[in-house]
Design a protein around this motif. Sequence first.
Motif, PDB file in Angstrom:
ATOM      1  N   GLU A 103       0.860  -1.197   0.042  1.00  0.00           N
ATOM      2  CA  GLU A 103      -0.072  -0.035   0.094  1.00  0.00           C
ATOM      3  C   GLU A 103       0.780   1.248  -0.035  1.00  0.00           C
ATOM      4  O   GLU A 103       0.709   2.192  -0.703  1.00  0.00           O
ATOM      5  CB  GLU A 103      -0.840  -0.066   1.306  1.00  0.00           C
ATOM      6  CG  GLU A 103      -1.909   1.213   1.202  1.00  0.00           C
ATOM      7  CD  GLU A 103      -2.712   1.131   2.630  1.00  0.00           C
ATOM      8  OE1 GLU A 103      -3.701   1.798   2.550  1.00  0.00           O
ATOM      9  OE2 GLU A 103      -2.574   0.241   3.266  1.00  0.00           O
ATOM     10  N   LEU A 104       1.929   1.200   0.861  1.00  0.00           N
ATOM     11  CA  LEU A 104       2.819   2.272   0.912  1.00  0.00           C
ATOM     12  C   LEU A 104       3.602   2.572  -0.611  1.00  0.00           C
ATOM     13  O   LEU A 104       3.848   3.449  -1.166  1.00  0.00           O
ATOM     14  CB  LEU A 104       3.781   2.006   1.934  1.00  0.00           C
ATOM     15  CG  LEU A 104       4.955   3.344   2.333  1.00  0.00           C
ATOM     16  CD1 LEU A 104       4.136   4.657   2.699  1.00  0.00           C
ATOM     17  CD2 LEU A 104       6.087   2.865   2.954  1.00  0.00           C
ATOM     18  N   PHE A 105       4.246   1.262  -1.209  1.00  0.00           N
ATOM     19  CA  PHE A 105       4.652   1.595  -2.548  1.00  0.00           C
ATOM     20  C   PHE A 105       3.658   1.982  -3.670  1.00  0.00           C
ATOM     21  O   PHE A 105       4.233   2.974  -4.184  1.00  0.00           O
ATOM     22  CB  PHE A 105       5.249   0.050  -2.905  1.00  0.00           C
ATOM     23  CG  PHE A 105       6.045  -0.571  -1.646  1.00  0.00           C
ATOM     24  CD1 PHE A 105       7.147  -0.032  -1.020  1.00  0.00           C
ATOM     25  CD2 PHE A 105       6.190  -1.847  -1.541  1.00  0.00           C
ATOM     26  CE1 PHE A 105       7.908  -0.439  -0.026  1.00  0.00           C
ATOM     27  CE2 PHE A 105       6.936  -2.565  -0.846  1.00  0.00           C
ATOM     28  CZ  PHE A 105       7.995  -1.885   0.012  1.00  0.00           C
ATOM     29  N   ALA A 147      12.384   6.825   1.745  1.00  0.00           N
ATOM     30  CA  ALA A 147      13.167   6.572   0.333  1.00  0.00           C
ATOM     31  C   ALA A 147      12.188   5.714  -0.414  1.00  0.00           C
ATOM     32  O   ALA A 147      12.246   5.858  -1.525  1.00  0.00           O
ATOM     33  CB  ALA A 147      14.369   5.972   0.967  1.00  0.00           C
ATOM     34  N   ALA A 148      11.642   4.592   0.223  1.00  0.00           N
ATOM     35  CA  ALA A 148      10.693   3.560  -0.526  1.00  0.00           C
ATOM     36  C   ALA A 148       9.633   4.503  -1.292  1.00  0.00           C
ATOM     37  O   ALA A 148       9.170   3.950  -2.267  1.00  0.00           O
ATOM     38  CB  ALA A 148      10.400   2.558   0.215  1.00  0.00           C
ATOM     39  N   VAL A 149       8.936   5.623  -0.544  1.00  0.00           N
ATOM     40  CA  VAL A 149       7.961   6.131  -1.157  1.00  0.00           C
ATOM     41  C   VAL A 149       8.593   7.033  -2.449  1.00  0.00           C
ATOM     42  O   VAL A 149       7.670   7.053  -3.367  1.00  0.00           O
ATOM     43  CB  VAL A 149       7.319   7.135  -0.382  1.00  0.00           C
ATOM     44  CG1 VAL A 149       6.457   8.155  -0.697  1.00  0.00           C
ATOM     45  CG2 VAL A 149       6.750   6.383   0.918  1.00  0.00           C
ATOM     46  N   ALA A 164      14.436   1.799  -4.386  1.00  0.00           N
ATOM     47  CA  ALA A 164      14.265   1.484  -2.870  1.00  0.00           C
ATOM     48  C   ALA A 164      13.266   0.904  -2.443  1.00  0.00           C
ATOM     49  O   ALA A 164      13.382   0.207  -1.521  1.00  0.00           O
ATOM     50  CB  ALA A 164      14.521   3.004  -2.208  1.00  0.00           C
ATOM     51  N   ALA A 165      12.199   1.137  -2.860  1.00  0.00           N
ATOM     52  CA  ALA A 165      10.832   0.203  -2.614  1.00  0.00           C
ATOM     53  C   ALA A 165      11.245  -1.276  -2.936  1.00  0.00           C
ATOM     54  O   ALA A 165      10.923  -2.056  -2.284  1.00  0.00           O
ATOM     55  CB  ALA A 165       9.493   0.696  -3.595  1.00  0.00           C
ATOM     56  N   PRO A 168      19.826   0.555   6.581  1.00  0.00           N
ATOM     57  CA  PRO A 168      18.839   1.568   6.287  1.00  0.00           C
ATOM     58  C   PRO A 168      19.237   2.196   4.856  1.00  0.00           C
ATOM     59  O   PRO A 168      20.185   2.474   4.528  1.00  0.00           O
ATOM     60  CB  PRO A 168      18.818   2.503   7.495  1.00  0.00           C
ATOM     61  CG  PRO A 168      20.005   2.489   8.018  1.00  0.00           C
ATOM     62  CD  PRO A 168      20.494   1.023   7.931  1.00  0.00           C
ATOM     63  N   LEU A 169      18.037   2.789   4.366  1.00  0.00           N
ATOM     64  CA  LEU A 169      18.094   3.306   2.986  1.00  0.00           C
ATOM     65  C   LEU A 169      17.920   4.903   3.041  1.00  0.00           C
ATOM     66  O   LEU A 169      17.238   5.276   4.079  1.00  0.00           O
ATOM     67  CB  LEU A 169      17.082   2.818   1.979  1.00  0.00           C
ATOM     68  CG  LEU A 169      17.286   1.280   1.574  1.00  0.00           C
ATOM     69  CD1 LEU A 169      16.208   0.828   0.701  1.00  0.00           C
ATOM     70  CD2 LEU A 169      18.724   0.824   1.183  1.00  0.00           C
TER      71      LEU A 169
END
Length: 255
Positions: free
Chosen positions: A67-69, A125-127, A132-133, A144-145
């Motif tokens: 959901e975040l990605f 970062a993944a967002v 990164a995602a 961590p990224l």
Amino acid sequence: MDLDEVADRLYALPPPEFTAARAAEARAAKDAGETRLARDIAGLRKPTVSAWALNRAARRHPGELQELFDLGRELRAAWEEHDADALAELTRRRGVITGRVSRLVQEGAGLSSAAAAEVDQTLDAAVVDAEAADQVRRGRLVKPLSYSGFAPAPVPRGGPAARKRKPGAEDEVAAARARQEAEERRARERQEAEAVYEEWRDAVAAAAQEQRARAEKVARIEKKLAKARRKLGETEQRLEVARREERLARARLEP
């Protein structure tokens, strides 16, 4: 057995269990005659605590992470289209979803405040970054990224051209970006150094434990050996006495 299979098993483990499990996997590959695989396994980096918590979440809560990605993909698309209304709504949702996912990642992980901050940094970062995602989704993070560029943010209607800049503003933006990138580079270098230090610290502790165990075993063997030597000495003395008495007895038999 292949490297992906082994890596999936190892990166699902808590950091305190990683080093011993990695050594066991490498030894098993070597015993099976897969020397190259053994070397590759031995080269797998131990994850930081925050990276492990994210790896665990990738396995336990894939739906929430997805959901975040998905939101990140929508956010990047709105940024490219300069859609201020969409960006405003997505930014609001981003705060809600990121907070919920962060709580899930940290749940039961016993993270320090610094490690919790690293989790939030990685989720951010993944967002904003698709690569990164993908790394978070795979569940094999070792550290961590962070994102080195500027994160998408709401823009005024009409797109970037509608923003009026004062003279020298572009230089200020460039300088700010350079400072941000330098700070993030230093943070990454420190995180890498901390991860390497923790891994060698664990290796030292494991080697020291093994040395103590072997020293105790040697001490027990030496104690048994000393006892055996003492008994051997006593036996040799009895043998000498018996031989002497045998010679005397034989002499008495002679005419």
